[in-house]
Scaffold this motif. Structure first.
Motif, PDB file in Angstrom:
ATOM      1  N   ASP A 408      41.620  26.022  54.117  1.00  0.00           N
ATOM      2  CA  ASP A 408      41.595  24.710  53.449  1.00  0.00           C
ATOM      3  C   ASP A 408      41.681  24.860  51.919  1.00  0.00           C
ATOM      4  N   ALA A 409      41.557  23.738  51.218  1.00  0.00           N
ATOM      5  CA  ALA A 409      41.736  23.735  49.760  1.00  0.00           C
ATOM      6  C   ALA A 409      40.792  24.719  49.068  1.00  0.00           C
ATOM      7  N   THR A 410      39.572  24.830  49.566  1.00  0.00           N
ATOM      8  CA  THR A 410      38.600  25.755  48.966  1.00  0.00           C
ATOM      9  C   THR A 410      39.063  27.198  49.131  1.00  0.00           C
ATOM     10  N   VAL A 412      42.135  28.234  49.722  1.00  0.00           N
ATOM     11  CA  VAL A 412      43.362  28.444  48.946  1.00  0.00           C
ATOM     12  C   VAL A 412      43.016  28.652  47.470  1.00  0.00           C
ATOM     13  N   ALA A 413      42.111  27.845  46.949  1.00  0.00           N
ATOM     14  CA  ALA A 413      41.721  27.968  45.534  1.00  0.00           C
ATOM     15  C   ALA A 413      41.113  29.342  45.269  1.00  0.00           C
ATOM     16  N   GLU A 414      40.268  29.799  46.182  1.00  0.00           N
ATOM     17  CA  GLU A 414      39.640  31.117  46.011  1.00  0.00           C
ATOM     18  C   GLU A 414      40.711  32.218  46.062  1.00  0.00           C
ATOM     19  N   THR A 415      41.683  32.043  46.966  1.00  0.00           N
ATOM     20  CA  THR A 415      42.776  33.017  47.083  1.00  0.00           C
ATOM     21  C   THR A 415      43.576  33.080  45.783  1.00  0.00           C
ATOM     22  N   LEU A 416      43.877  31.903  45.234  1.00  0.00           N
ATOM     23  CA  LEU A 416      44.737  31.869  44.045  1.00  0.00           C
ATOM     24  C   LEU A 416      44.003  32.365  42.797  1.00  0.00           C
ATOM     25  N   ARG A 417      42.688  32.167  42.776  1.00  0.00           N
ATOM     26  CA  ARG A 417      41.891  32.724  41.677  1.00  0.00           C
ATOM     27  C   ARG A 417      42.003  34.254  41.720  1.00  0.00           C
ATOM     28  N   ALA A 418      41.842  34.792  42.921  1.00  0.00           N
ATOM     29  CA  ALA A 418      41.977  36.245  43.097  1.00  0.00           C
ATOM     30  C   ALA A 418      43.390  36.695  42.730  1.00  0.00           C
ATOM     31  N   ALA A 419      44.385  35.883  43.115  1.00  0.00           N
ATOM     32  CA  ALA A 419      45.790  36.256  42.880  1.00  0.00           C
ATOM     33  C   ALA A 419      46.085  36.352  41.386  1.00  0.00           C
ATOM     34  N   ARG A 420      45.537  35.431  40.597  1.00  0.00           N
ATOM     35  CA  ARG A 420      45.793  35.470  39.144  1.00  0.00           C
ATOM     36  C   ARG A 420      45.241  36.758  38.542  1.00  0.00           C
ATOM     37  N   GLU A 421      44.037  37.120  38.960  1.00  0.00           N
ATOM     38  CA  GLU A 421      43.450  38.374  38.448  1.00  0.00           C
ATOM     39  C   GLU A 421      44.217  39.588  38.955  1.00  0.00           C
ATOM     40  N   ALA A 422      44.586  39.538  40.223  1.00  0.00           N
ATOM     41  CA  ALA A 422      45.285  40.690  40.822  1.00  0.00           C
ATOM     42  C   ALA A 422      46.650  40.888  40.170  1.00  0.00           C
ATOM     43  N   MET A 423      47.344  39.783  39.873  1.00  0.00           N
ATOM     44  CA  MET A 423      48.664  39.894  39.223  1.00  0.00           C
ATOM     45  C   MET A 423      48.520  40.524  37.841  1.00  0.00           C
TER      46      MET A 423
END
Ligand SMILES: *Cc1c(COP(=O)(O)O)cnc(C)c1O
Length: 429
Positions: A408-410, A412-423
């Motif tokens: 869900d949105a929560t 996805v948001a947690e995933t994308l937060r991780a993705a920004r740092e990982a990138m």
């Protein structure tokens, strides 16, 4: 994430199980580090043996479209198990399950149940050979159809991940009947038909490839295969083991409007239990024993617990599920693109519905050749960086990731937060 429980389990496993795993890609060889041992799953999450929580984008390599431990499926399994786990005799649930598949999947008039996608593909192709009286098969470079001998030729993910182009132990005489073409390239298929007139029994294809990472068919590619198969008297076998009930209730066949002569299914259809199927044209399916001369069998085929899980799964796959999967996929795709752009990492995000891949260092992937040009070292950094932030991705550049309806949105948001740092970490390498 250095996880001492997993480390010590993996050390023991390696003494008794080759590579410590019962299926090679699980070993994390392509991304470095040790695999995480899983204690349990719940919804979109996996919990490691040390208790750490991960957002799961492997989903048991496809089946977990409704998340882990779906209550209705769990109940169906326990209710069925209480009545006996295997009879080796027909049951009502097999009939219900066969009817459900025939009602839903285009081109499926009859089905035979088995226990794995490997069996489904191997059996469908034996049937195609028995039906046509021909021996050769056309498959595509980078497509995986299970580990039957004659299908382990240029077979994508698992083999590519291990750096083994083809398996040892496959007789050359067996592999010689497998012809390989280029995905998304109809001319390469036509050339094979021209070179081997009247000897091709079937074309087998992943309609959307998952096993070289997510690669969509070009406009007209599947329709072109359909036409070529018909023109040359070969059968079209659509391998929906991954895409079936993932890309829509009627799978990729429904999504792209193509009808196979035979269709193979697995993964989602079993609700997480070992259950698979192949089906298609009645006149072809009627060549199977006991009606016809093509032999195929299985002690646990149509298992009562597995069919209970499968029925409970299929019942819940409403149009709303697919709308939700699409929305979640779109949000993830946009977020990954932004994260990569912000960090100036060259990445190509490919997605069809609820399957996707981030290919590093390339701009577009359309076939095995372009997939194999991607930067696997960067992928490994990305994988480790995401895992360290509690996001569990497939441990190979050449495997599609999957989300389910409970991302869900929560989540996805947690995933994308991780993705920004990982990138940012990928960019820094
Ligand atoms: C996973 C997969 C298979 C093999 O299924 P198993 O159940 O692992 O034997 C076959 N074809 C495709 C497209 C798959 O993704």
């Amino acid at each position: 994430m250095s996880d001492q429980v997993s480390k010590s389990l993996h050390a023991r496993a390696q003494a008794r199980i080759p590579g410590g795993v019962n299926s090679p890609v699980r070993a994390f060889r392509a991304v470095g580090g040790d695999p995480v041992y899983i204690a349990r799953g719940e919804g979109p999450y996996l919990y490691g043996a040390d208790g750490a929580r991960y957002i799961d984008y492997v989903g048991s390599w496809g089946p977990m479209v409704l998340g882990h431990a779906n209550p209705a499926i769990t109940r169906a399994i326990t209710d069925a198990a209480a009545l006996g786990t295997s009879f080796g005799a027909p049951t009502e649930r097999e009939v219900l399950f066969a009817e459900a598949l025939c009602e839903t999947v285009p081109g499926v008039e009859m089905v035979r149940l088995c226990s794995s996608g490997t069996e489904a593909c191997m059996s469908a192709l034996r049937l195609a050979r028995g039906f046509t009286g021909r021996e050769k098969i056309i498959k595509f470079e980078g497509c995986y159809h299970g580990h039957a001998d004659f299908l382990l030729v240029k077979a994508g993910s698992g083999l590519a991940t291990m750096g083994v182009p083809d398996s040892a132990g496959v007789p050359a005489s067996v592999a010689a009947n497998t012809l390989t073409a280029r995905f998304n390239d109809l001319a390469s298929v036509e050339a094979l038909f021209a070179a081997h007139p009247d000897s091709v029994a079937a074309i087998i294809v992943e309609p959307v490839v998952g096993n070289m990472g997510c690669v969509a068919p070009r406009e007209g590619f599947l329709a072109g295969l359909r036409a070529l198969a018909t023109r040359h008297g070969a059968l079209l076998v659509i391998d929906e083991v991954m895409t079936g009930f993932r890309l829509g209730r009627s799978g990729a066949s429904g999504r792209y409007g193509v009808v196979g002569d035979l269709i193979t299914m697995g993964k989602i259809v079993g609700g997480g239990l070992p259950l698979a199927a192949f089906g298609g044209r009645r006149d072809v399916m009627e060549r199977l024993a006991p009606l016809g001369p093509v032999y195929q069998a299985g002690t646990l085929s149509g298992n009562p617990v597995a069919t209970a899980a499968g029925l409970a799964m299929l019942e819940q796959l409403t149009p709303g599920v697919y709308a939700a999967l699409e929305d979640i996929g779109a949000a993830l795709e946009a977020g990954f693109r932004e994260a990569a752009a912000a960090a100036k990492v060259r990445v190509c995000v490919q997605r069809v519905g609820a399957m996707w891949t981030l290919f590093f260092g390339v701009d577009a992937v359309t076939d095995w050749q372009s997939a194999s040009a991607s930067d696997t070292a960067r992928f490994a950094t990305w994988h480790r960086a995401m895992l360290a932030r509690g996001v569990y991705l497939p441990p190979s550049q050449y495997e599609a990731a999957f989300h389910g309806v409970l991302h869900d949105a929560t989540v996805v948001a947690e995933t994308l937060r991780a993705a920004r740092e990982a990138m940012a970490e990928v960019a820094a390498r």
